[in-house]
Design a protein around this motif. Structure first.
Motif, mmCIF file in Angstrom:
data_model
loop_
_atom_site.group_PDB
_atom_site.id
_atom_site.type_symbol
_atom_site.label_atom_id
_atom_site.label_comp_id
_atom_site.label_asym_id
_atom_site.label_seq_id
_atom_site.Cartn_x
_atom_site.Cartn_y
_atom_site.Cartn_z
ATOM 1 N N LEU A 111 8.886 -4.622 -2.185
ATOM 2 C CA LEU A 111 8.841 -5.690 -1.186
ATOM 3 C C LEU A 111 8.220 -5.183 0.116
ATOM 4 C CD1 LEU A 111 12.317 -7.382 -1.762
ATOM 5 C CD2 LEU A 111 10.083 -8.422 -2.142
ATOM 6 N N GLY A 112 8.565 -3.947 0.478
ATOM 7 C CA GLY A 112 7.985 -3.342 1.671
ATOM 8 C C GLY A 112 6.483 -3.156 1.537
ATOM 9 N N ILE A 114 4.443 -4.918 -0.390
ATOM 10 C CA ILE A 114 3.787 -6.224 -0.349
ATOM 11 C C ILE A 114 3.580 -6.653 1.102
ATOM 12 C CG2 ILE A 114 4.088 -8.689 -0.807
ATOM 13 C CD1 ILE A 114 5.341 -8.035 -3.415
ATOM 14 N N LEU A 115 4.611 -6.442 1.922
ATOM 15 C CA LEU A 115 4.497 -6.788 3.343
ATOM 16 C C LEU A 115 3.389 -5.980 4.016
ATOM 17 C CD1 LEU A 115 8.259 -7.104 4.383
ATOM 18 C CD2 LEU A 115 6.596 -8.947 4.004
ATOM 19 N N VAL A 116 3.273 -4.698 3.626
ATOM 20 C CA VAL A 116 2.224 -3.840 4.176
ATOM 21 C C VAL A 116 0.846 -4.367 3.772
ATOM 22 C CG1 VAL A 116 1.169 -1.544 4.054
ATOM 23 C CG2 VAL A 116 3.635 -1.763 4.338
ATOM 24 N N PHE A 118 -0.062 -7.480 2.942
ATOM 25 C CA PHE A 118 -0.403 -8.709 3.671
ATOM 26 C C PHE A 118 -0.644 -8.431 5.156
ATOM 27 C CE2 PHE A 118 1.687 -10.878 -0.003
ATOM 28 C CZ PHE A 118 0.587 -11.633 -0.391
ATOM 29 N N ALA A 119 0.067 -7.445 5.699
ATOM 30 C CA ALA A 119 -0.155 -7.082 7.101
ATOM 31 C C ALA A 119 -1.545 -6.478 7.282
ATOM 32 C CB ALA A 119 0.922 -6.100 7.558
#
Length: 238
Positions: A111-112, A114-116, A118-119
């Motif tokens: 999850l971390g 994926i956030l990276v 998209f960021a």
């Protein structure tokens, strides 16, 4: 003279579209290749020793290349948008399935990541839109897209090294190598017809690596068959 010029432009445009459509079709073979792995994961309700990182990286690559194909960045690259939008959808589905069947520690990690992803893509999109000069914007995103593709195509070098060391093609599926070669070759032609170095350069590298993989497969597969045929049909203990 104008008629000939028009016909020539139309012919090149048609060849580009044909190459792009072929690339999309062959890329689909790559996108569905992890399905047996995920059938096993879903059946066993565990990700076992499988890693989710390749799908994270593939998602990042698809999103960057998708943005490069957008009209805000480059001209006449609709086929890049279609193939990478489909690719990003597949990778996201694989990542979701991976998260659903992995342990809590890996869930948080994925999850971390994926956030990276998209960021990073968000920064690239926002940053490129701040560049007023279209040519500079094209170079900026183009180099990022090209670098991402080159690193993706370079990843089979580890498999190639493994095949040479073990003299076995067990870890290099034939149809995966064939799909990679056909897709790269199609987008190499697509980039050439579109006069886009950011497309034909990485796909040219991918085509060469695809040829190397197929050559190694044929060589070591033939050798393994030859070794098997040398074995006696009936073992003699005399």
């Amino acid at each position: 003279m104008d008629v000939f010029a028009f016909n020539g432009h139309f012919s090149i445009s048609m060849c580009k579209d044909i190459a792009g459509i072929a690339g999309n079709i062959f890329a689909f073979g790559l996108f569905v290749s992890p399905m047996p792995t995920f059938r096993r994961i879903m059946r066993n309700r565990s990700t076992e020793q499988f890693s989710g990182l390749p799908y994270i990286y593939a998602l990042l690559n698809c999103l960057i290349c998708l943005w490069y194909g957008a009209p805000f960045i480059s001209h006449s690259n609709v086929m890049l948008m279609t193939v990478n939008s489909v690719g990003a959808t597949f990778q996201l589905c694989y990542i979701i399935l991976f998260i659903m069947h992995t342990d809590k520690k890996n869930k948080m990690r994925m999850l971390g990541l994926i956030l990276v992803v998209f960021a990073v893509v968000g920064v690239i999109v926002a940053g490129s839109l701040q560049i007023p000069d279209r040519l500079t914007r094209w170079y900026f995103v183009g180099f990022l897209s090209c670098g991402s593709l080159v690193s993706m195509f370079a990843s089979p070098l580890f498999i190639i090294n493994l095949v040479i060391r073990t003299k076995s093609v067990e870890f290099m599926p034939f149809y995966l190598s064939l799909s990679t070669f056909l897709m790269s070759g199609s987008f190499l032609l697509y980039g050439l017809f579109n006069n886009d170095a950011f497309v034909y350069t990485p796909n040219g590298i991918g085509t060469v690596l695809g040829i190397v993989q197929l050559s190694l497969y044929c060589y070591y597969q033939r050798n393994s068959i030859a070794q098997e045929t040398k074995e006696p049909l009936i073992v003699s203990y005399v």
